[in-house]
Design a protein around this motif. Structure first.
Motif, PDB file in Angstrom:
ATOM      1  N   ALA A  63       0.994  -1.004   0.306  1.00 36.85           N
ATOM      2  CA  ALA A  63      -0.350   0.383  -0.030  1.00 36.85           C
ATOM      3  C   ALA A  63       0.909   1.580  -0.241  1.00 36.85           C
ATOM      4  O   ALA A  63       1.019   2.273  -1.142  1.00 36.85           O
ATOM      5  CB  ALA A  63      -1.104   0.062   1.046  1.00 36.85           C
ATOM      6  N   LEU A  64       1.914   1.615   0.653  1.00 36.63           N
ATOM      7  CA  LEU A  64       2.892   2.222   0.774  1.00 36.63           C
ATOM      8  C   LEU A  64       3.930   1.991  -0.118  1.00 36.63           C
ATOM      9  O   LEU A  64       4.032   3.578  -0.143  1.00 36.63           O
ATOM     10  CB  LEU A  64       3.501   2.497   2.023  1.00 36.63           C
ATOM     11  N   ARG A  65       4.035   1.480  -0.713  1.00 34.93           N
ATOM     12  CA  ARG A  65       4.639   1.788  -2.806  1.00 34.93           C
ATOM     13  C   ARG A  65       3.655   2.027  -2.899  1.00 34.93           C
ATOM     14  O   ARG A  65       3.971   3.042  -3.515  1.00 34.93           O
ATOM     15  CB  ARG A  65       4.752   0.256  -2.580  1.00 34.93           C
ATOM     16  N   ILE A  66       1.987   2.192  -3.575  1.00 38.41           N
ATOM     17  CA  ILE A  66       2.027   2.971  -4.308  1.00 38.41           C
ATOM     18  C   ILE A  66       1.329   4.366  -3.586  1.00 38.41           C
ATOM     19  O   ILE A  66       1.531   5.270  -4.521  1.00 38.41           O
ATOM     20  CB  ILE A  66       0.032   2.239  -3.950  1.00 38.41           C
ATOM     21  N   ASP A  67       1.274   4.509  -2.484  1.00 34.59           N
ATOM     22  CA  ASP A  67       1.037   5.961  -1.587  1.00 34.59           C
ATOM     23  C   ASP A  67       1.502   6.335   0.081  1.00 34.59           C
ATOM     24  O   ASP A  67       0.945   5.544   0.848  1.00 34.59           O
ATOM     25  CB  ASP A  67      -0.445   6.102  -1.901  1.00 34.59           C
ATOM     26  N   SER A  68       3.170   6.585  -0.555  1.00 33.93           N
ATOM     27  CA  SER A  68       3.686   6.615   0.368  1.00 33.93           C
ATOM     28  C   SER A  68       3.279   7.751   1.874  1.00 33.93           C
ATOM     29  O   SER A  68       3.887   7.416   2.765  1.00 33.93           O
ATOM     30  CB  SER A  68       5.223   6.895   0.231  1.00 33.93           C
ATOM     31  N   ASN A  69       2.058   8.492   1.349  1.00 34.07           N
ATOM     32  CA  ASN A  69       1.774   9.336   2.544  1.00 34.07           C
ATOM     33  C   ASN A  69       0.535   8.850   2.874  1.00 34.07           C
ATOM     34  O   ASN A  69      -0.411   9.539   3.264  1.00 34.07           O
ATOM     35  CB  ASN A  69       1.566  10.666   1.779  1.00 34.07           C
ATOM     36  N   HIS A  70      -0.468   7.602   2.283  1.00 35.33           N
ATOM     37  CA  HIS A  70      -1.319   6.786   2.769  1.00 35.33           C
ATOM     38  C   HIS A  70      -1.383   6.921   4.519  1.00 35.33           C
ATOM     39  O   HIS A  70      -0.820   5.446   5.283  1.00 35.33           O
ATOM     40  CB  HIS A  70      -1.195   5.056   1.753  1.00 35.33           C
ATOM     41  N   VAL A  71      -2.158   7.590   5.096  1.00 40.93           N
ATOM     42  CA  VAL A  71      -1.664   7.477   6.858  1.00 40.93           C
ATOM     43  C   VAL A  71      -2.190   6.158   6.910  1.00 40.93           C
ATOM     44  O   VAL A  71      -1.913   6.200   8.126  1.00 40.93           O
ATOM     45  CB  VAL A  71      -2.569   8.980   7.199  1.00 40.93           C
ATOM     46  N   PRO A  72      -3.807   5.540   7.331  1.00 40.80           N
ATOM     47  CA  PRO A  72      -4.274   4.875   7.559  1.00 40.80           C
ATOM     48  C   PRO A  72      -2.943   3.741   7.645  1.00 40.80           C
ATOM     49  O   PRO A  72      -2.528   3.135   8.490  1.00 40.80           O
ATOM     50  CB  PRO A  72      -5.307   4.146   6.478  1.00 40.80           C
ATOM     51  N   SER A  73      -2.110   3.271   6.658  1.00 40.89           N
ATOM     52  CA  SER A  73      -1.427   2.573   6.675  1.00 40.89           C
ATOM     53  C   SER A  73       0.044   2.581   7.306  1.00 40.89           C
ATOM     54  O   SER A  73       0.194   1.568   8.017  1.00 40.89           O
ATOM     55  CB  SER A  73      -0.656   1.865   5.045  1.00 40.89           C
ATOM     56  N   LEU A  74       0.574   3.834   7.105  1.00 44.11           N
ATOM     57  CA  LEU A  74       1.217   4.608   8.161  1.00 44.11           C
ATOM     58  C   LEU A  74       0.630   4.042   9.967  1.00 44.11           C
ATOM     59  O   LEU A  74       1.717   3.445  10.192  1.00 44.11           O
ATOM     60  CB  LEU A  74       1.853   5.715   8.160  1.00 44.11           C
ATOM     61  N   ARG A  75      -0.302   4.584  10.334  1.00 38.37           N
ATOM     62  CA  ARG A  75      -0.892   3.499  11.428  1.00 38.37           C
ATOM     63  C   ARG A  75      -0.567   2.520  11.816  1.00 38.37           C
ATOM     64  O   ARG A  75      -0.323   2.453  12.770  1.00 38.37           O
ATOM     65  CB  ARG A  75      -1.913   5.013  11.400  1.00 38.37           C
ATOM     66  N   SER A  76      -1.024   2.089  10.940  1.00 41.28           N
ATOM     67  CA  SER A  76      -1.345   0.195  11.049  1.00 41.28           C
ATOM     68  C   SER A  76       0.106  -0.426  11.009  1.00 41.28           C
ATOM     69  O   SER A  76       0.022  -0.639  11.939  1.00 41.28           O
ATOM     70  CB  SER A  76      -1.786  -0.349   9.682  1.00 41.28           C
ATOM     71  N   GLN A  77       0.512   0.557  10.342  1.00 37.86           N
ATOM     72  CA  GLN A  77       2.149  -0.773   9.999  1.00 37.86           C
ATOM     73  C   GLN A  77       2.615   0.243  11.500  1.00 37.86           C
ATOM     74  O   GLN A  77       3.641  -0.877  11.923  1.00 37.86           O
ATOM     75  CB  GLN A  77       2.732   0.059   8.717  1.00 37.86           C
ATOM     76  N   VAL A  78       3.109   1.401  11.752  1.00 38.95           N
ATOM     77  CA  VAL A  78       3.551   0.827  13.112  1.00 38.95           C
ATOM     78  C   VAL A  78       3.128  -0.049  14.248  1.00 38.95           C
ATOM     79  O   VAL A  78       3.687   0.217  14.899  1.00 38.95           O
ATOM     80  CB  VAL A  78       3.635   2.998  14.057  1.00 38.95           C
ATOM     81  N   ARG A  79       1.793   0.431  14.901  1.00 39.36           N
ATOM     82  CA  ARG A  79       1.356  -0.031  15.613  1.00 39.36           C
ATOM     83  C   ARG A  79       1.719  -2.152  15.184  1.00 39.36           C
ATOM     84  O   ARG A  79       1.790  -2.253  16.406  1.00 39.36           O
ATOM     85  CB  ARG A  79      -0.122  -0.288  15.595  1.00 39.36           C
ATOM     86  N   LEU A  80       1.815  -2.661  14.319  1.00 37.62           N
ATOM     87  CA  LEU A  80       1.805  -4.185  14.089  1.00 37.62           C
ATOM     88  C   LEU A  80       3.156  -3.874  14.103  1.00 37.62           C
ATOM     89  O   LEU A  80       3.917  -5.041  14.883  1.00 37.62           O
ATOM     90  CB  LEU A  80       1.728  -4.496  12.663  1.00 37.62           C
ATOM     91  N   LEU A  81       3.894  -3.193  14.360  1.00 32.52           N
ATOM     92  CA  LEU A  81       5.759  -3.153  14.271  1.00 32.52           C
ATOM     93  C   LEU A  81       5.891  -3.114  15.942  1.00 32.52           C
ATOM     94  O   LEU A  81       7.093  -4.131  16.313  1.00 32.52           O
ATOM     95  CB  LEU A  81       6.777  -1.849  13.833  1.00 32.52           C
ATOM     96  N   VAL A  82       5.400  -2.350  16.739  1.00 34.80           N
ATOM     97  CA  VAL A  82       5.391  -2.804  17.958  1.00 34.80           C
ATOM     98  C   VAL A  82       4.540  -3.462  18.388  1.00 34.80           C
ATOM     99  O   VAL A  82       5.282  -4.724  19.160  1.00 34.80           O
ATOM    100  CB  VAL A  82       4.261  -1.497  18.389  1.00 34.80           C
ATOM    101  N   ARG A  83       3.576  -4.421  18.079  1.00 32.05           N
ATOM    102  CA  ARG A  83       3.290  -5.684  18.559  1.00 32.05           C
ATOM    103  C   ARG A  83       4.476  -7.028  18.233  1.00 32.05           C
ATOM    104  O   ARG A  83       4.674  -7.533  19.070  1.00 32.05           O
ATOM    105  CB  ARG A  83       2.329  -5.704  17.629  1.00 32.05           C
ATOM    106  N   ALA A  84       4.978  -6.588  17.195  1.00 37.12           N
ATOM    107  CA  ALA A  84       6.050  -7.922  16.729  1.00 37.12           C
ATOM    108  C   ALA A  84       7.535  -7.140  17.813  1.00 37.12           C
ATOM    109  O   ALA A  84       8.605  -8.329  17.206  1.00 37.12           O
ATOM    110  CB  ALA A  84       6.343  -7.823  14.987  1.00 37.12           C
ATOM    111  N   GLY A  85       7.437  -6.151  18.664  1.00 38.71           N
ATOM    112  CA  GLY A  85       8.933  -6.501  19.269  1.00 38.71           C
ATOM    113  C   GLY A  85       9.567  -5.490  18.468  1.00 38.71           C
ATOM    114  O   GLY A  85      11.122  -5.206  18.459  1.00 38.71           O
ATOM    115  N   ARG A  86       9.447  -5.014  16.950  1.00 44.47           N
ATOM    116  CA  ARG A  86      10.943  -4.132  16.215  1.00 44.47           C
ATOM    117  C   ARG A  86      10.232  -3.115  16.689  1.00 44.47           C
ATOM    118  O   ARG A  86       9.336  -1.573  15.522  1.00 44.47           O
ATOM    119  CB  ARG A  86      10.414  -4.309  14.832  1.00 44.47           C
ATOM    120  N   ASP A  87      10.516  -2.107  17.914  1.00 47.85           N
ATOM    121  CA  ASP A  87      10.611  -0.717  18.282  1.00 47.85           C
ATOM    122  C   ASP A  87      10.972   0.137  17.405  1.00 47.85           C
ATOM    123  O   ASP A  87      10.560   1.456  17.137  1.00 47.85           O
ATOM    124  CB  ASP A  87      10.509  -0.587  19.624  1.00 47.85           C
ATOM    125  N   ARG A  88      12.326   0.009  16.966  1.00 49.29           N
ATOM    126  CA  ARG A  88      12.631   0.852  16.539  1.00 49.29           C
ATOM    127  C   ARG A  88      12.286   1.496  14.971  1.00 49.29           C
ATOM    128  O   ARG A  88      12.075   2.197  14.420  1.00 49.29           O
ATOM    129  CB  ARG A  88      14.900   0.397  16.613  1.00 49.29           C
TER     130      ARG A  88
END
Length: 208
Positions: A63-88
């Protein structure tokens, strides 16, 4: 229905059918960031396994390759990375999210991630002060200023927190919209408890 000449060899028939199937599948594949984001959410709604999370992250990357400014995808990506322990990694994406969305709640989440990831460094009070200033602009709706605003005041060590807590309790009692227990929890919890809780599950506004 497409009829195939009988003179076409069997192998050619198979190849042609494969091409037709491929064309059909291609026409049904998502072509927008919104569609890919929806598919990522569907993947998470299955069994919640590590494979589901990984598939969701892959879809969000698309999704972000199509639209690098897509806010819902950025927001979901941040949350998922935190859940996966990939905090940095999450922190890097949170910086991008705050820049793109311009929303105080996203900036608040970024500040909390900084504090969580860089515990050996001084608390980023200036980051929280910036968030408080954003919430206190006339353009910020009152509804957005509620719990997120209180958290920002708490983490900024603002002397205005006590007054704002009392005002919030009075509004809650009148409208019966927000649970007072959460207001009390913000007031009585340590900053580590608040940061760890809200970076794990999302900002206060997302819990309502």
């Amino acid at each position: 229905m497409i009829s195939l000449p009988r003179t076409i060899p069997g192998i050619a028939v198979v190849v042609m059918l494969a091409i037709l199937v491929a064309c059909t599948e291609g026409s049904e594949s998502p072509t927008t960031a919104d569609e890919l984001h929806e598919r990522a959410q569907s993947a998470l709604g299955r069994s919640g396994t590590a494979q589901d999370h990984q598939r969701a992250l892959e879809l969000l990357d698309e999704a972000l390759r199509i639209d690098s400014n897509h806010v819902p995808s950025l927001r979901s990506q941040v949350r998922l990375l935190v859940r996966a322990g990939r905090d940095r990694e999450a922190l890097g994406r949170a910086r991008r999210l705050a820049e793109v969305s311009g929303q105080a709640s996203d900036q608040l989440y970024r500040c909390m991630l900084i504090e969580r990831v860089e515990r050996e460094n001084p608390v980023p009070l200036s980051c929280y002060h910036d968030v408080v200033e954003r919430y206190e602009t006339p353009e910020t709706p009152q509804i957005e200023r509620d719990l997120n605003y209180l958290v920002a005041l708490k983490l900024a060590d603002s002397p205005r927190l006590s007054d704002q807590l009392e005002q919030h309790k009075a509004r809650s009692a009148a409208s019966k919209e927000d649970p007072n227990w959460l207001t009390d929890w913000i007031a009585n919890s340590s900053r580590k408890e608040i940061v760890d809780q809200f970076t794990r599950i999302g900002s206060p506004a997302e819990q309502q």
